[in-house]
Design a protein around this motif. Structure first.
Motif, PDB file in Angstrom:
ATOM      1  N   GLY A  24       0.873  -1.183   0.000  1.00  6.53           N
ATOM      2  CA  GLY A  24       0.000   0.000   0.000  1.00  6.53           C
ATOM      3  C   GLY A  24       0.899   1.218   0.000  1.00  6.53           C
ATOM      4  N   ALA A  25       0.390   2.353  -0.472  1.00  9.06           N
ATOM      5  CA  ALA A  25       1.224   3.543  -0.652  1.00  9.06           C
ATOM      6  C   ALA A  25       2.127   3.803   0.557  1.00  9.06           C
ATOM      7  N   SER A  26       1.558   3.709   1.774  1.00 15.18           N
ATOM      8  CA  SER A  26       2.352   4.040   2.960  1.00 15.18           C
ATOM      9  C   SER A  26       3.469   3.024   3.196  1.00 15.18           C
ATOM     10  N   GLY A  27       3.318   1.805   2.661  1.00 15.27           N
ATOM     11  CA  GLY A  27       4.315   0.762   2.923  1.00 15.27           C
ATOM     12  C   GLY A  27       5.367   0.623   1.832  1.00 15.27           C
ATOM     13  N   LEU A  28       5.226   1.371   0.720  1.00 20.02           N
ATOM     14  CA  LEU A  28       6.083   1.082  -0.435  1.00 20.02           C
ATOM     15  C   LEU A  28       7.565   1.428  -0.256  1.00 20.02           C
ATOM     16  N   PRO A  29       7.907   2.591   0.353  1.00 21.52           N
ATOM     17  CA  PRO A  29       9.354   2.854   0.536  1.00 21.52           C
ATOM     18  C   PRO A  29      10.011   1.756   1.375  1.00 21.52           C
ATOM     19  N   LEU A  87       4.025 -14.339  15.193  1.00 24.18           N
ATOM     20  CA  LEU A  87       2.693 -14.791  15.620  1.00 24.18           C
ATOM     21  C   LEU A  87       1.709 -13.632  15.769  1.00 24.18           C
ATOM     22  N   GLU A  88       2.240 -12.393  15.701  1.00 23.68           N
ATOM     23  CA  GLU A  88       1.357 -11.240  15.883  1.00 23.68           C
ATOM     24  C   GLU A  88       0.557 -10.995  14.597  1.00 23.68           C
ATOM     25  N   TRP A  89      -0.732 -11.104  14.679  1.00 23.03           N
ATOM     26  CA  TRP A  89      -1.612 -10.922  13.502  1.00 23.03           C
ATOM     27  C   TRP A  89      -3.000 -10.587  14.017  1.00 23.03           C
ATOM     28  N   GLY A  90      -3.507  -9.453  13.639  1.00 26.30           N
ATOM     29  CA  GLY A  90      -4.835  -9.080  14.104  1.00 26.30           C
ATOM     30  C   GLY A  90      -4.968  -7.570  14.045  1.00 26.30           C
ATOM     31  N   GLU A  91      -5.109  -6.965  15.206  1.00 26.71           N
ATOM     32  CA  GLU A  91      -5.264  -5.512  15.232  1.00 26.71           C
ATOM     33  C   GLU A  91      -3.996  -4.820  14.771  1.00 26.71           C
ATOM     34  N   ARG A  92      -2.845  -5.484  15.027  1.00 24.99           N
ATOM     35  CA  ARG A  92      -1.564  -4.942  14.571  1.00 24.99           C
ATOM     36  C   ARG A  92      -0.791  -6.039  13.839  1.00 24.99           C
ATOM     37  N   ILE A  93      -0.213  -5.661  12.697  1.00 19.53           N
ATOM     38  CA  ILE A  93       0.523  -6.631  11.880  1.00 19.53           C
ATOM     39  C   ILE A  93       1.919  -6.069  11.595  1.00 19.53           C
ATOM     40  N   PRO A  94       2.961  -6.728  12.133  1.00 17.12           N
ATOM     41  CA  PRO A  94       4.310  -6.185  11.918  1.00 17.12           C
ATOM     42  C   PRO A  94       4.800  -6.403  10.481  1.00 17.12           C
ATOM     43  N   THR A 143     -11.251  -7.543  -6.261  1.00 14.61           N
ATOM     44  CA  THR A 143     -12.416  -8.265  -6.768  1.00 14.61           C
ATOM     45  C   THR A 143     -12.862  -9.405  -5.860  1.00 14.61           C
ATOM     46  N   PHE A 144     -11.903 -10.154  -5.291  1.00  7.02           N
ATOM     47  CA  PHE A 144     -12.303 -11.374  -4.571  1.00  7.02           C
ATOM     48  C   PHE A 144     -12.007 -11.358  -3.076  1.00  7.02           C
ATOM     49  N   ASN A 145     -11.408 -10.307  -2.576  1.00  3.64           N
ATOM     50  CA  ASN A 145     -11.215 -10.222  -1.122  1.00  3.64           C
ATOM     51  C   ASN A 145     -11.704  -8.858  -0.663  1.00  3.64           C
ATOM     52  N   LYS A 146     -12.949  -8.822  -0.251  1.00  5.60           N
ATOM     53  CA  LYS A 146     -13.570  -7.542   0.125  1.00  5.60           C
ATOM     54  C   LYS A 146     -13.307  -7.210   1.593  1.00  5.60           C
ATOM     55  N   VAL A 147     -12.627  -8.094   2.312  1.00  8.17           N
ATOM     56  CA  VAL A 147     -12.358  -7.836   3.735  1.00  8.17           C
ATOM     57  C   VAL A 147     -10.970  -7.236   3.929  1.00  8.17           C
ATOM     58  N   ASN A 148      -9.950  -7.932   3.393  1.00 10.50           N
ATOM     59  CA  ASN A 148      -8.575  -7.461   3.596  1.00 10.50           C
ATOM     60  C   ASN A 148      -8.224  -6.458   2.499  1.00 10.50           C
ATOM     61  N   THR A 149      -8.818  -5.285   2.617  1.00  8.17           N
ATOM     62  CA  THR A 149      -8.638  -4.223   1.622  1.00  8.17           C
ATOM     63  C   THR A 149      -7.354  -3.437   1.938  1.00  8.17           C
ATOM     64  N   PHE A 150      -6.996  -2.513   1.059  1.00  6.95           N
ATOM     65  CA  PHE A 150      -5.877  -1.607   1.335  1.00  6.95           C
ATOM     66  C   PHE A 150      -6.063  -0.961   2.701  1.00  6.95           C
ATOM     67  N   HIS A 151      -7.286  -0.488   2.914  1.00  7.94           N
ATOM     68  CA  HIS A 151      -7.590   0.221   4.149  1.00  7.94           C
ATOM     69  C   HIS A 151      -7.396  -0.700   5.356  1.00  7.94           C
ATOM     70  N   TRP A 152      -7.855  -1.941   5.225  1.00  8.94           N
ATOM     71  CA  TRP A 152      -7.737  -2.930   6.313  1.00  8.94           C
ATOM     72  C   TRP A 152      -6.274  -3.112   6.698  1.00  8.94           C
ATOM     73  N   TYR A 153      -5.423  -3.309   5.666  1.00  5.00           N
ATOM     74  CA  TYR A 153      -3.988  -3.510   5.927  1.00  5.00           C
ATOM     75  C   TYR A 153      -3.347  -2.239   6.485  1.00  5.00           C
ATOM     76  N   LYS A 154      -3.735  -1.095   5.896  1.00  6.24           N
ATOM     77  CA  LYS A 154      -3.106   0.174   6.285  1.00  6.24           C
ATOM     78  C   LYS A 154      -3.337   0.464   7.765  1.00  6.24           C
TER      79      LYS A 154
END
Ligand SMILES: Cc1ncc(C[n+]2csc(CCOP(=O)(O)OP(=O)(O)O)c2C)c(N)n1
Ligand SMILES: [Mg+2]
Length: 285
Positions: free
Chosen positions: A171-176, A236-243, A202-213
């Motif tokens: 995502g834009a914020s993660g590209l550099p 193992l950290e995955w959920g509200e925060r993703i390293p 098209t096929f993943n309406k949950v894990n959107t750019f916004h979701w990841y960002k």
């Protein structure tokens, strides 16, 4: 002096807004930064939306079978260990159909950079659950929700002592940051796995750019990627925060470094020799 246009390939056929565009552009920036001449490297891929990427660049490419990216990449490295090799695969391609090859490429520590386009879905075949799809996720093929527990590719790679394990966000914020991670992965002598979080519009309406960002953050500056136990814990950290970042690295020798036959020249530069084996074959009768 190389520019972005030196890597221009065919016109992409991805959906507008697909995370693959960001991965493609980031890769081209890496090629320019590392001054990689198109003839000096090969991109191998399998089958999938992400796996179309080599068509959209200019360099040596090999588009193989679904799940078989790493065997081809390994073969190229053994034939010509002066060639930089990148393997590109989707989450299905790499963690599903090609899961067995991933385990053994990690174990061998072949000097290949693996970039996984992880959109948590089988995109090309229209939205079935992939190995990274969350449990319970409803798809057209899994109307009662995906039954299986998802694979954690980073935890698996760290447990196998993979010599370079990272995660980026397309995502834009993660590209550099992604650009720096990929550069380090290519420079790394040994097998480098970079899992890249990307959306599928098209096929993943949950894990959107916004979701990841909202969730993706960079591992802190003082983080020590040589601490395997801490790397496993963070994976193992995955959920509200993703390293994101380089979770783990070690400098164990690559497979190629262990092969005495490659000490002088790559195999492609070595003269062919023929040996008469009739005496040895006769003993087998
Ligand atoms: C051996 C084999 N099994 C299944 C398929 C059908 N197939 C082609 S692409 C694909 C899924 C690709 O998903 P992924 O690797 O996640 O890539 P994406 O399209 O999401 O980028 C499948 C199941 C195939 N071509 N070959
Ligand atoms: Mg996918």
């Amino acid at each position: 002096m190389l520019t972005f246009d030196d890597y221009k390939g065919q016109q992409p056929s991805w959906c507008p807004g697909c995370g693959n565009f960001a991965i493609l552009n980031t890769l081209k920036k890496v090629f320019v930064d590392l001054a990689m001449q198109p003839h000096q490297f090969t991109i191998v891929s399998g089958i999938g939306q992400g796996a179309k990427l080599p068509h959209y660049t200019k360099c040596n490419t090999f588009n193989g079978l679904h799940g078989r990216t790493l065997p081809v990449a390994t073969g190229i490295r053994l034939a010509n260990n002066h060639m930089t090799v990148l393997a590109l695969a989707g989450d299905g391609d790499c963690y599903g159909e090609g899961g067995n090859h991933l385990i053994h490429a990690i174990r061998r520590n072949i000097n290949v950079t693996l970039l996984v386009h992880n959109n948590q879905v089988y995109g090309l075949t229209k939205g079935q659950a992939s190995p990274t799809t969350p449990q319970g996720r409803v798809t057209k093929i899994q109307p009662s929700g995906s039954l299986s527990e998802p694979l954690n590719p980073l935890a698996m790679a760290i447990s196998l002592n993979c010599s370079f394990v990272a995660r980026g966000f397309a995502g834009a914020s993660g590209l550099p940051f992604l650009q720096e991670i990929i550069k380090e992965a290519i420079r790394h002598e040994g097998f480098a796995m970079v899992d890249i979080l990307q959306n599928c519009v098209t096929f993943n309406k949950v894990n959107t750019f916004h979701w990841y960002k909202e969730r993706a953050y960079e591992l802190e500056a003082g983080y020590d990627p040589t601490d395997r136990v801490e790397a496993f814990r963070r994976s193992l950290e995955w959920g509200e925060r993703i390293p994101t970042g380089i979770f783990y690295r070690n400098d164990r020798p690559s497979y190629e470094q262990g092969l005495t036959v490659l000490k002088e020249d790559p195999l492609v530069k070595q003269a062919l020799f023929r040996k008469d084996m009739s005496a040895e074959l006769a003993q087998l009768h």
